[in-house]
Design a protein around this motif. Structure first.
Motif, PDB file in Angstrom:
ATOM      1  N   ASN A  26      15.976   3.383   1.603  1.00 35.55           N
ATOM      2  CA  ASN A  26      15.975   3.022   2.500  1.00 35.55           C
ATOM      3  C   ASN A  26      16.179   1.407   2.856  1.00 35.55           C
ATOM      4  OD1 ASN A  26      14.781   2.379   5.200  1.00 35.55           O
ATOM      5  ND2 ASN A  26      12.596   3.206   4.577  1.00 35.55           N
ATOM      6  N   LEU A  27      16.990   1.152   3.668  1.00 35.33           N
ATOM      7  CA  LEU A  27      17.854  -0.301   3.847  1.00 35.33           C
ATOM      8  C   LEU A  27      16.648  -0.945   4.686  1.00 35.33           C
ATOM      9  CD1 LEU A  27      21.485   0.220   4.103  1.00 35.33           C
ATOM     10  CD2 LEU A  27      20.243  -0.607   2.271  1.00 35.33           C
ATOM     11  N   ARG A  28      16.298  -0.257   5.770  1.00 33.23           N
ATOM     12  CA  ARG A  28      15.473  -1.008   6.823  1.00 33.23           C
ATOM     13  C   ARG A  28      13.980  -1.695   6.288  1.00 33.23           C
ATOM     14  NH1 ARG A  28      16.315   3.653   7.917  1.00 33.23           N
ATOM     15  NH2 ARG A  28      14.191   3.988   7.585  1.00 33.23           N
ATOM     16  N   GLY A 119       3.294  -0.920  -0.675  1.00 35.41           N
ATOM     17  CA  GLY A 119       3.620  -0.604   1.071  1.00 35.41           C
ATOM     18  C   GLY A 119       4.349   0.763   1.053  1.00 35.41           C
ATOM     19  N   ALA A 120       5.515   1.128   0.043  1.00 32.87           N
ATOM     20  CA  ALA A 120       5.920   2.564   0.191  1.00 32.87           C
ATOM     21  C   ALA A 120       5.000   3.752   0.232  1.00 32.87           C
ATOM     22  CB  ALA A 120       6.967   2.640  -0.957  1.00 32.87           C
ATOM     23  N   LEU A 121       4.051   3.473  -0.647  1.00 32.77           N
ATOM     24  CA  LEU A 121       2.908   4.412  -0.612  1.00 32.77           C
ATOM     25  C   LEU A 121       2.259   4.588   0.516  1.00 32.77           C
ATOM     26  CD1 LEU A 121       1.372   6.575  -2.531  1.00 32.77           C
ATOM     27  CD2 LEU A 121      -0.096   4.457  -3.271  1.00 32.77           C
ATOM     28  N   GLY A 122       1.870   3.594   1.192  1.00 33.18           N
ATOM     29  CA  GLY A 122       1.384   3.717   2.396  1.00 33.18           C
ATOM     30  C   GLY A 122       2.087   4.102   3.450  1.00 33.18           C
ATOM     31  N   SER A 124       4.613   6.544   3.152  1.00 28.75           N
ATOM     32  CA  SER A 124       4.567   8.027   2.595  1.00 28.75           C
ATOM     33  C   SER A 124       3.296   8.557   2.992  1.00 28.75           C
ATOM     34  CB  SER A 124       4.892   8.349   1.123  1.00 28.75           C
ATOM     35  OG  SER A 124       6.192   7.572   0.703  1.00 28.75           O
ATOM     36  N   LEU A 125       2.272   8.040   2.549  1.00 30.44           N
ATOM     37  CA  LEU A 125       0.878   8.707   2.973  1.00 30.44           C
ATOM     38  C   LEU A 125       0.667   8.793   4.628  1.00 30.44           C
ATOM     39  CD1 LEU A 125      -1.429   7.228   0.452  1.00 30.44           C
ATOM     40  CD2 LEU A 125      -0.383   9.634   0.274  1.00 30.44           C
ATOM     41  N   LEU A 126       1.295   7.679   5.203  1.00 25.89           N
ATOM     42  CA  LEU A 126       1.171   7.888   6.565  1.00 25.89           C
ATOM     43  C   LEU A 126       2.173   9.141   7.497  1.00 25.89           C
ATOM     44  CD1 LEU A 126       0.110   6.748   9.376  1.00 25.89           C
ATOM     45  CD2 LEU A 126       2.189   5.162   9.241  1.00 25.89           C
ATOM     46  N   LEU A 127       3.224   9.353   6.818  1.00 22.85           N
ATOM     47  CA  LEU A 127       4.073  10.237   7.304  1.00 22.85           C
ATOM     48  C   LEU A 127       3.504  11.589   6.952  1.00 22.85           C
ATOM     49  CD1 LEU A 127       7.696   8.638   6.358  1.00 22.85           C
ATOM     50  CD2 LEU A 127       6.584   8.811   8.961  1.00 22.85           C
ATOM     51  N   LEU A 128       3.114  11.438   5.620  1.00 23.72           N
ATOM     52  CA  LEU A 128       2.433  12.900   5.390  1.00 23.72           C
ATOM     53  C   LEU A 128       1.181  13.342   6.123  1.00 23.72           C
ATOM     54  CD1 LEU A 128       2.447  15.382   3.210  1.00 23.72           C
ATOM     55  CD2 LEU A 128       0.914  13.944   1.829  1.00 23.72           C
ATOM     56  N   THR A 158       6.213  17.134  -2.144  1.00 24.91           N
ATOM     57  CA  THR A 158       7.630  16.691  -2.796  1.00 24.91           C
ATOM     58  C   THR A 158       8.338  15.923  -1.950  1.00 24.91           C
ATOM     59  OG1 THR A 158       7.583  18.611  -3.973  1.00 24.91           O
ATOM     60  CG2 THR A 158       9.621  17.570  -3.909  1.00 24.91           C
ATOM     61  N   VAL A 159       8.420  16.086  -0.606  1.00 29.23           N
ATOM     62  CA  VAL A 159       9.198  15.129   0.109  1.00 29.23           C
ATOM     63  C   VAL A 159       8.703  13.659   0.452  1.00 29.23           C
ATOM     64  CG1 VAL A 159      10.136  14.917   2.522  1.00 29.23           C
ATOM     65  CG2 VAL A 159      10.056  17.194   1.456  1.00 29.23           C
ATOM     66  N   ALA A 160       7.422  13.765   0.445  1.00 26.48           N
ATOM     67  CA  ALA A 160       6.568  12.379   0.428  1.00 26.48           C
ATOM     68  C   ALA A 160       6.785  11.641  -0.742  1.00 26.48           C
ATOM     69  CB  ALA A 160       5.152  12.576   0.646  1.00 26.48           C
ATOM     70  N   LEU A 161       6.844  12.132  -2.093  1.00 26.59           N
ATOM     71  CA  LEU A 161       7.017  11.596  -3.200  1.00 26.59           C
ATOM     72  C   LEU A 161       8.686  11.067  -3.349  1.00 26.59           C
ATOM     73  CD1 LEU A 161       6.485  10.787  -6.173  1.00 26.59           C
ATOM     74  CD2 LEU A 161       6.887  13.150  -6.780  1.00 26.59           C
ATOM     75  N   GLN A 162       9.413  11.889  -2.957  1.00 25.61           N
ATOM     76  CA  GLN A 162      10.733  11.705  -2.830  1.00 25.61           C
ATOM     77  C   GLN A 162      11.047  10.287  -1.935  1.00 25.61           C
ATOM     78  OE1 GLN A 162      12.604  15.269  -1.668  1.00 25.61           O
ATOM     79  NE2 GLN A 162      13.154  15.675  -3.787  1.00 25.61           N
ATOM     80  N   HIS A 163      10.267  10.382  -0.800  1.00 28.14           N
ATOM     81  CA  HIS A 163      10.384   9.292   0.048  1.00 28.14           C
ATOM     82  C   HIS A 163      10.126   8.033  -0.553  1.00 28.14           C
ATOM     83  CE1 HIS A 163       9.336   6.601   3.599  1.00 28.14           C
ATOM     84  NE2 HIS A 163      10.490   7.329   4.315  1.00 28.14           N
ATOM     85  N   TRP A 164       8.713   7.937  -1.198  1.00 26.58           N
ATOM     86  CA  TRP A 164       8.237   7.013  -1.985  1.00 26.58           C
ATOM     87  C   TRP A 164       9.033   6.444  -2.879  1.00 26.58           C
ATOM     88  CZ3 TRP A 164       6.799   6.267  -6.925  1.00 26.58           C
ATOM     89  CH2 TRP A 164       6.049   5.023  -7.245  1.00 26.58           C
ATOM     90  N   VAL A 165       9.849   7.217  -3.661  1.00 29.48           N
ATOM     91  CA  VAL A 165      10.755   6.706  -4.641  1.00 29.48           C
ATOM     92  C   VAL A 165      11.970   6.139  -4.147  1.00 29.48           C
ATOM     93  CG1 VAL A 165      12.259   7.265  -6.652  1.00 29.48           C
ATOM     94  CG2 VAL A 165       9.931   8.410  -6.333  1.00 29.48           C
ATOM     95  N   GLY A 166      12.516   6.619  -2.995  1.00 30.24           N
ATOM     96  CA  GLY A 166      13.450   6.086  -2.295  1.00 30.24           C
ATOM     97  C   GLY A 166      13.187   4.744  -1.570  1.00 30.24           C
ATOM     98  N   ASP A 167      12.036   4.548  -1.094  1.00 28.35           N
ATOM     99  CA  ASP A 167      11.622   3.478  -0.393  1.00 28.35           C
ATOM    100  C   ASP A 167      11.503   2.305  -1.611  1.00 28.35           C
ATOM    101  OD1 ASP A 167      11.553   4.030   2.123  1.00 28.35           O
ATOM    102  OD2 ASP A 167       9.279   4.039   2.440  1.00 28.35           O
TER     103      ASP A 167
END
Length: 657
Positions: A26-28, A119-122, A124-128, A158-167
């Motif tokens: 995630n570049l943004r 911040g990435a955890l917040g 990911s949890l928001l999107l979940l 799983t997708v939320a976890l992957q999103h957190w790792v990527g962020d």
């Protein structure tokens, strides 16, 4: 950098895998975090506006797969808000210099990584939460956060976890890259990029990424660490950030281009996070080590410069008291090269005698007087001594010269005092000695005429004058020795009467008249002999002024009365001696009280100078002016005795009239 924020969202279609539908890098968010850190919270609305612009661009450029919907605004605006808090905390905790925030230490990197994870955890949890609360939201399609909402229907956790790792992987590298942009200019210089080492590192990165794709196997991951460690070890954190940017961009592109299975994509994502943490920490350690080494080198150079420029000699001693280092001044004082002094015992360089004097031994054996001070400094593994040496040879020469000058000054002062005393004695003894000569001469003539009674009277006067001469000598000697007077109570009328008797013959011979006005009951606290001399000097000066023959009214007045100074009873008496002469000549008025100032051909010019010294010793001041009789007038004050007391026997007998 603000323009990159909306443009970074356009890369999602290239980086998002078809299955499971998430962006591995995630570049943004990293760009947004850097913007908030650099600009502060007051420009956060600009970052949110840029996010909305990015969403609009995607809807315009890809209207079919990315429709502009209100549901997309929630994650679009949430991302900069979620990462704003870590950005503000980082901005307060990281050090800054002229080029921006300082990340080239382990502490700064760890803070960046920790707050990025939060911040990435917040995010990911928001999107979940949005996926669970708004079932229709995942079906809205692509969002600016890099998610394919349809993937949420399969495995949200799983997708939320992957999103957190990527962020975490993307934000740490991208934010560090953005914050360190001013420091990376020298690393991107063409001359440096074309070096063999740099080209080898780039080739290593490309080769290690090529090994991983297209068949992703766990054992193929390890070679990718080799070029990263190589770059970080050689260039520190700036090189590590550039290498990580290239590695993660290549891995993200490989995920998007190659047919990667979900479990393989997860392995690559974890690899990217491991690369980010390893590269940043290793680069920070190397940069911190180089910074400490450079600071130590600068400090050592500055210390050496300060030691060399020190005004005193400095000797560094080891624990055994041997010379380790000396500055230039010590070498110059001893006449030896610094290399020849190293390793020598201090006793070969500095000698101390029993009296406490210290000597620096020069190359020619010549002793140089010095002062030294030793300080013991504790260091790792032992102690060292710092000896400061100050050359005091110039001080000793100056002290010797000062001593000689002081001795000469004292000798000159004694000579001057002796001359002044001799002159004063010659002046003051002239009158009694002249009187003695006159009286003895008259006695001789009278004895020759056989008038014994008159001869006896004159012999008595001569004896009184001789005694007076002796008293004058004693009093003047004591006065010039101590500068003080021996005061005793003296009735004012007796003092003035005694002066009148002493000068009666001179006043009569001059054809003048001496008038006396004395206040009732005045008792002075004075040295009688000295004050008599003052009055005698002033009356004689008046007689000299009357001797010019310009006036027929030859009068002299001694006026003594209690001072009107507002005290009760009065503490001082005012004395005035005036005459009817021509007054004080203008040519001598300005230097009247200076020694050797006189208008008489046979005068010495010491009477007024001596009189002023005696008056000042009694606490008064002798002044000259014009009196009521028309001629000169001299006035001064004398202290009065505090209480009437019995007058002691006088040292000087009254002269016969």
């Amino acid at each position: 950098m603000l323009a990159l924020y909306p443009l970074a969202g356009l890369l999602d279609p290239l980086l998002v895998s078809a299955v499971p539908g998430w962006a591995p890098w995630n570049l943004r968010a990293g760009i947004g975090l850097a913007l908030v850190m650099l600009w502060g919270a007051h420009r956060l609305p600009l970052v949110m506006l840029a996010a909305v612009i990015g969403l609009t661009l995607r809807a315009v450029l890809m209207p079919a797969s990315h429709p502009l919907a209100a549901s997309m605004a929630i994650p679009t605006l949430a991302e900069p808000l979620v990462f704003a808090l870590p950005a503000l905390l980082l901005a307060r905790r990281l050090r800054q210099d002229d080029e921006g925030f300082v990340l080239e230490d382990v502490d700064g990197v760890m803070r960046l990584a920790g707050l990025t994870m939060a911040g990435a955890l917040g995010q990911s949890l928001l999107l979940l939460a949005l996926a669970l609360v708004l079932p229709a939201w995942p079906l809205a399609g692509w969002t600016l956060t890099g998610w394919d909402g349809r993937a949420m229907t399969a495995d949200p956790l799983t997708v939320a976890l992957q999103h957190w790792v990527g962020d975490v992987a993307g934000v740490t590298v991208t934010a560090t890259l953005a914050l360190m942009a001013p420091r990376l200019a020298c690393h991107l210089h063409p001359a440096r990029l074309l070096r063999a080492q740099t080209l080898g590192q780039v080739a290593g990165i490309c080769l290690s990424v090529a090994v991983i794709f297209p068949r992703v196997v766990g054992s193929r991951f390890y070679p990718v660490f080799i070029p990263l460690v190589w770059v970080a070890a050689g260039s520190g954190l700036p090189g590590a950030v550039l290498a990580l940017a290239g590695l993660e961009a290549a891995l993200s592109l490989g995920i998007a281009v190659c047919d990667i299975q979900p479990y393989q994509a997860l392995k690559l994502q974890i690899l990217m996070l491991s690369l980010a943490m390893t590269g940043l920490l290793l680069g920070a350690v190397i940069s911190e080590r180089e910074r400490v080494r450079a600071a130590a080198a600068r400090g050592e150079a500055r210390l050496k410069t300060l030691i060399e420029l020190a005004p005193d000699g400095i000797v560094i001693l080891d624990a055994d008291g041997r010379v380790e280092e000396v500055n230039r001044l010590v070498a110059d004082l001893t006449g030896r090269a610094p290399d020849t002094l190293r390793g020598r015992p201090l006793a070969n360089l500095l000698r101390r005698e029993e009296g406490g004097e210290e000597w620096l031994v020069a190359a020619d054996g010549r002793p140089l007087p010095v002062e030294s001070s030793l300080s013991i400094v504790e260091e790792t593994g032992g102690v060292m001594g710092v000896l400061t040496i100050r050359d005091i040879s110039a001080r000793k020469r100056a002290a010797a010269a000062l001593g000689q000058h002081r001795a000469a000054a004292e000798q000159a002062s004694r000579s001057h005092l002796t001359e002044e005393l001799a002159a004063a004695l010659a002046h003051e003894l002239n009158q009694p000695l002249s009187a003695i000569v006159s009286y003895t001469g008259a006695c001789r003539r009278i004895l020759e005429s056989e008038s014994q009674s008159k001869a006896l009277e004159l012999m008595g006067k001569a004896a009184a004058q001789a005694e007076r001469a002796g008293a004058i000598i004693r009093h003047l000697r004591e006065f010039y020795r101590t500068g003080q007077v021996d005061s005793a109570p003296v009735p004012a009328d007796e003092l003035v009467a005694g002066v009148a008797r002493l000068l009666a013959d001179e006043v009569a011979n001059a054809g003048a008249r001496l008038d006396v006005v004395v206040g009732d009951g005045l008792i002075l606290s004075i040295d009688r002999v000295q004050v008599e001399q003052v009055l005698i000097n002033l009356v004689r000066n008046a007689l000299d002024a009357l001797a010019d023959g310009t006036t027929t009214d030859r009068r002299i007045l001694i006026d003594m009365r209690a001072a009107e100074d507002g005290t009760a009873p009065p503490t001082r008496a005012d004395i005035r001696v005036a005459d009817t002469g021509p007054g004080i000549a203008e040519e001598v008025a300005g230097r009247l009280f200076a020694p050797f100032t006189t208008t008489r051909p046979t005068g010495m010019g010491l009477g007024l100078s001596i009189s002023r010294s005696i008056v000042e010793a009694h606490g008064g001041r002798l002044r000259a002016g014009t009196g009521t009789l028309g001629g000169a007038a001299f006035s001064f004050s004398l202290p009065l005795a505090p209480l009437p007391s019995v007058l002691p026997a006088q040292e000087v007998p009254n002269a016969a009239a």
